[in-house]
Design an enzyme around this catalytic site. Structure first.
Site, mmCIF file in Angstrom:
data_model
loop_
_atom_site.group_PDB
_atom_site.id
_atom_site.type_symbol
_atom_site.label_atom_id
_atom_site.label_comp_id
_atom_site.label_asym_id
_atom_site.label_seq_id
_atom_site.Cartn_x
_atom_site.Cartn_y
_atom_site.Cartn_z
ATOM 1 N N TYR A 143 42.390 36.081 22.075
ATOM 2 C CA TYR A 143 43.313 36.033 23.210
ATOM 3 C C TYR A 143 43.718 34.597 23.525
ATOM 4 O O TYR A 143 44.896 34.263 23.531
ATOM 5 C CB TYR A 143 42.644 36.676 24.419
ATOM 6 C CG TYR A 143 43.507 36.758 25.655
ATOM 7 C CD1 TYR A 143 44.578 37.645 25.726
ATOM 8 C CD2 TYR A 143 43.234 35.965 26.770
ATOM 9 C CE1 TYR A 143 45.348 37.741 26.882
ATOM 10 C CE2 TYR A 143 44.000 36.063 27.920
ATOM 11 C CZ TYR A 143 45.052 36.950 27.975
ATOM 12 O OH TYR A 143 45.818 37.047 29.120
ATOM 13 N N VAL A 185 37.275 42.160 36.985
ATOM 14 C CA VAL A 185 36.291 42.139 38.066
ATOM 15 C C VAL A 185 36.794 42.808 39.344
ATOM 16 O O VAL A 185 36.051 43.578 39.961
ATOM 17 C CB VAL A 185 35.782 40.694 38.307
ATOM 18 C CG1 VAL A 185 36.848 39.781 38.871
ATOM 19 C CG2 VAL A 185 34.566 40.695 39.175
ATOM 20 N N VAL A 186 38.050 42.566 39.718
ATOM 21 C CA VAL A 186 38.519 43.144 40.983
ATOM 22 C C VAL A 186 38.559 44.665 40.879
ATOM 23 O O VAL A 186 38.057 45.380 41.759
ATOM 24 C CB VAL A 186 39.915 42.578 41.363
ATOM 25 C CG1 VAL A 186 40.464 43.295 42.586
ATOM 26 C CG2 VAL A 186 39.827 41.083 41.629
ATOM 27 N N ASP A 204 24.636 35.301 37.155
ATOM 28 C CA ASP A 204 24.095 35.224 38.522
ATOM 29 C C ASP A 204 25.199 35.263 39.575
ATOM 30 O O ASP A 204 24.931 35.123 40.775
ATOM 31 C CB ASP A 204 23.224 33.959 38.688
ATOM 32 C CG ASP A 204 24.039 32.682 38.474
ATOM 33 O OD1 ASP A 204 25.280 32.772 38.291
ATOM 34 O OD2 ASP A 204 23.448 31.589 38.475
ATOM 35 N N ARG A 209 36.377 32.278 40.181
ATOM 36 C CA ARG A 209 37.749 32.597 39.791
ATOM 37 C C ARG A 209 38.626 32.465 41.039
ATOM 38 O O ARG A 209 38.136 32.499 42.159
ATOM 39 C CB ARG A 209 37.867 34.045 39.267
ATOM 40 C CG ARG A 209 37.140 34.342 37.957
ATOM 41 C CD ARG A 209 37.736 33.629 36.764
ATOM 42 N NE ARG A 209 37.109 34.061 35.521
ATOM 43 C CZ ARG A 209 35.992 33.530 35.004
ATOM 44 N NH1 ARG A 209 35.372 32.547 35.631
ATOM 45 N NH2 ARG A 209 35.512 33.971 33.852
HETATM 46 P P1 NAD Z 1 48.439 44.910 31.014
HETATM 47 O O1 NAD Z 1 47.443 45.181 29.958
HETATM 48 O O2 NAD Z 1 48.453 45.776 32.232
HETATM 49 O O3 NAD Z 1 49.899 44.909 30.424
HETATM 50 C C1 NAD Z 1 50.214 44.545 29.101
HETATM 51 C C2 NAD Z 1 51.272 45.502 28.587
HETATM 52 O O4 NAD Z 1 51.622 45.138 27.251
HETATM 53 C C3 NAD Z 1 50.784 46.944 28.535
HETATM 54 O O5 NAD Z 1 51.757 47.797 29.106
HETATM 55 C C4 NAD Z 1 50.603 47.214 27.051
HETATM 56 O O6 NAD Z 1 50.746 48.573 26.702
HETATM 57 C C5 NAD Z 1 51.658 46.302 26.441
HETATM 58 N N1 NAD Z 1 51.370 45.897 25.054
HETATM 59 C C6 NAD Z 1 50.211 45.395 24.572
HETATM 60 N N2 NAD Z 1 50.329 45.131 23.257
HETATM 61 C C7 NAD Z 1 51.599 45.471 22.913
HETATM 62 C C8 NAD Z 1 52.331 45.451 21.683
HETATM 63 N N3 NAD Z 1 51.767 45.035 20.537
HETATM 64 N N4 NAD Z 1 53.614 45.893 21.691
HETATM 65 C C9 NAD Z 1 54.193 46.342 22.842
HETATM 66 N N5 NAD Z 1 53.553 46.393 24.020
HETATM 67 C C10 NAD Z 1 52.264 45.962 24.056
HETATM 68 O O7 NAD Z 1 48.246 43.381 31.426
HETATM 69 P P2 NAD Z 1 48.878 42.547 32.625
HETATM 70 O O8 NAD Z 1 47.760 42.178 33.512
HETATM 71 O O9 NAD Z 1 50.069 43.220 33.174
HETATM 72 O O10 NAD Z 1 49.313 41.239 31.833
HETATM 73 C C11 NAD Z 1 50.646 40.990 31.440
HETATM 74 C C12 NAD Z 1 50.754 39.648 30.777
HETATM 75 O O11 NAD Z 1 50.296 38.618 31.664
HETATM 76 C C13 NAD Z 1 49.922 39.522 29.500
HETATM 77 O O12 NAD Z 1 50.656 38.796 28.544
HETATM 78 C C14 NAD Z 1 48.715 38.732 29.941
HETATM 79 O O13 NAD Z 1 48.178 37.984 28.886
HETATM 80 C C15 NAD Z 1 49.293 37.844 31.031
HETATM 81 N N6 NAD Z 1 48.255 37.437 31.990
HETATM 82 C C16 NAD Z 1 47.741 38.330 32.891
HETATM 83 C C17 NAD Z 1 46.744 37.923 33.758
HETATM 84 C C18 NAD Z 1 46.154 38.851 34.791
HETATM 85 O O14 NAD Z 1 45.261 38.450 35.539
HETATM 86 N N7 NAD Z 1 46.594 40.085 34.905
HETATM 87 C C19 NAD Z 1 46.258 36.607 33.707
HETATM 88 C C20 NAD Z 1 46.777 35.739 32.744
HETATM 89 C C21 NAD Z 1 47.794 36.158 31.906
HETATM 90 N N1 UDP Z 2 32.743 40.164 36.027
HETATM 91 C C1 UDP Z 2 31.644 40.661 36.719
HETATM 92 N N2 UDP Z 2 31.516 42.006 36.840
HETATM 93 C C2 UDP Z 2 32.434 42.888 36.341
HETATM 94 C C3 UDP Z 2 33.557 42.369 35.646
HETATM 95 C C4 UDP Z 2 33.670 40.987 35.499
HETATM 96 O O1 UDP Z 2 30.799 39.909 37.201
HETATM 97 O O2 UDP Z 2 32.241 44.097 36.501
HETATM 98 C C5 UDP Z 2 32.892 38.694 35.925
HETATM 99 C C6 UDP Z 2 33.186 38.175 34.521
HETATM 100 O O3 UDP Z 2 31.987 37.939 33.810
HETATM 101 C C7 UDP Z 2 33.941 36.884 34.841
HETATM 102 C C8 UDP Z 2 34.687 37.213 36.147
HETATM 103 O O4 UDP Z 2 34.013 38.330 36.700
HETATM 104 O O5 UDP Z 2 33.022 35.845 35.100
HETATM 105 C C9 UDP Z 2 36.154 37.553 35.936
HETATM 106 O O6 UDP Z 2 36.219 38.535 34.922
HETATM 107 P P1 UDP Z 2 37.609 39.218 34.499
HETATM 108 O O7 UDP Z 2 37.343 40.025 33.277
HETATM 109 O O8 UDP Z 2 38.215 39.886 35.675
HETATM 110 O O9 UDP Z 2 38.567 37.993 34.174
HETATM 111 P P2 UDP Z 2 38.423 36.716 33.218
HETATM 112 O O10 UDP Z 2 36.997 36.520 32.817
HETATM 113 O O11 UDP Z 2 39.305 37.009 32.062
HETATM 114 O O12 UDP Z 2 38.882 35.614 34.070
#
Ligand code: NAD
Ligand code: UDP
Length: 311
Positions: A143, A185-186, A204, A209
């Site tokens: 990723y 996590v949320v 712990d 975040r």
């Molecule tokens: P999500 O998983 O809900 O949405 C991703 C969407 O992309 C899904 O609808 C999935 O079906 C589609 N998808 C995945 N692979 C695909 C492919 N090969 N072809 C076509 N469609 C495909 O995730 P999200 O939280 O809505 O995230 C959207 C974007 O924002 C992502 O690029 C993610 O990396 C980025 N992002 C999200 C967060 C967050 O906290 N949600 C944080 C950082 C970056």
């Molecule tokens: N996490 C946790 N319990 C859960 C899911 C996640 O303690 O049930 C922690 C995880 O290890 C990380 C943080 O929460 O430290 C945020 O995790 P998330 O997967 O939401 O996002 P990311 O790690 O990609 O920022």
């Protein structure tokens, strides 16, 4: 305008589509439904200005559009680690094809990158100049290295072909429509508290975040797309919480009797994360407006409806 949203049936993409449709644009939603769902875009399916394209971006596609919000990619660790090679293909080939499309039709393209490009940061909070601390062989690499290459591709298309790019580095975002089994996590804590099962804290709970409500994030994406600054720009809420604090807040809001249990910390889990949003403020005039508790109320309401439908 004709606007393509890749990943439009997902969490952030579907909220973005709501805003674009309400503004009167013609929207093409492209998705392979890996983590996205038709129910997220159901209300637009009969609208003549909305089109749904079932397509996997690891294959090329020809479309005529003015703007591309490129969001397609699973965002939750359990989903992006389920098939890591596919995640790399989505980020690298998928972004390559989308940039190719933008170049061909002269469309502006916004790449949804991530705070994960900073890895497990040793600079805090993280400004865009920070180059990150990423393992290229770890479990998260498919990723975060995938997104780093996606950013590189965007900037090379910009330098070589003058492609009109925008790059957003999105920090942890939450809100209605996150999947119940998303693993983030949320959503985990809310679903666990609603179901009356223990909230699972990994490690712990001292890792931190910063959580941005989805409507704030979507506003930031649209400002970036329609402004002059190309980025990369951090979009996130600087309010920083430890995971234990988050568990206690959600526990207090849903079920003060809910138990907290401790589980092993996943490999390469970043210890701290907080966006420096100086650039977003000065170049986009953007900063988040929804405090964590208000955003959590809205997310909890949505999860409550879905969890009660299940039982
Ligand atoms: P999500 O998983 O809900 O949405 C991703 C969407 O992309 C899904 O609808 C999935 O079906 C589609 N998808 C995945 N692979 C695909 C492919 N090969 N072809 C076509 N469609 C495909 O995730 P999200 O939280 O809505 O995230 C959207 C974007 O924002 C992502 O690029 C993610 O990396 C980025 N992002 C999200 C967060 C967050 O906290 N949600 C944080 C950082 C970056
Ligand atoms: N996490 C946790 N319990 C859960 C899911 C996640 O303690 O049930 C922690 C995880 O290890 C990380 C943080 O929460 O430290 C945020 O995790 P998330 O997967 O939401 O996002 P990311 O790690 O990609 O920022």
């Amino acid at each position: 305008m004709r606007i393509l949203v890749t990943g439009g049936a997902g969490f952030i993409g579907s909220h973005l589509i709501d805003r674009l449709m309400e503004k009167g644009h013609e929207v093409l939603c492209l998705d392979n439904f890996y983590t996205g769902h038709k129910r997220n875009i159901l209300k637009w399916l009969d609208n003549p200005y909305f089109e749904l394209v079932r397509h996997d971006i690891t294959e090329p596609i020809r479309l005529e559009v003015d703007q591309i919000y490129h969001l397609a990619c699973p965002a939750s660790p359990i989903h992006y680690q389920f098939n890591p090679v596919k995640t790399i293909k989505t980020n690298v080939l998928g972004t390559l094809y989308m940039l190719g499309l933008a170049k061909r039709v002269n469309a502006r393209i916004l790449l949804a990158s991530t705070s994960e490009v900073y890895g497990d940061p040793d600079v805090h909070p993280q400004p865009e100049e920070y180059r990150g601390n990423v393992s290229c062989t770890g479990l998260r690499a498919c990723y975060d290295e995938g997104k780093r290459v996606a950013e590189t591709l965007a900037f090379e298309y910009h330098r070589e072909h003058k492609t009109d790019i925008r790059v957003a580095r999105i920090f942890n975002t939450y809100g209605p429509r996150m999947l119940e089994n998303d693993g983030r996590v949320v959503s985990n804590f809310i679903v666990q508290a609603l179901k009356g099962i223990p909230l699972t804290i990994y490690g712990d709970g001292s890792q931190t975040r910063s959580f941005c409500y989805v409507s704030d994030l979507v506003e930031g994406l649209m400002r970036l797309m329609n402004g002059e600054y190309i980025g990369p720009v951090n979009l996130g809420n600087p309010g920083e919480y430890s995971i234990l604090e988050l568990a206690q807040i959600i526990q207090g809001m849903i079920n003060p009797d809910a138990e907290l249990v401790y589980k092993p910390l996943p490999q390469d889990d970043p210890k701290q994360r907080q966006p420096d949003i100086t650039k977003a403020k000065s170049y986009l005039g953007w900063e988040p407006t929804i405090p964590l508790k208000d955003g959590l109320e809205l997310a909890i309401k949505d999860f409550r409806e879905r969890v009660s439908q299940e039982s």
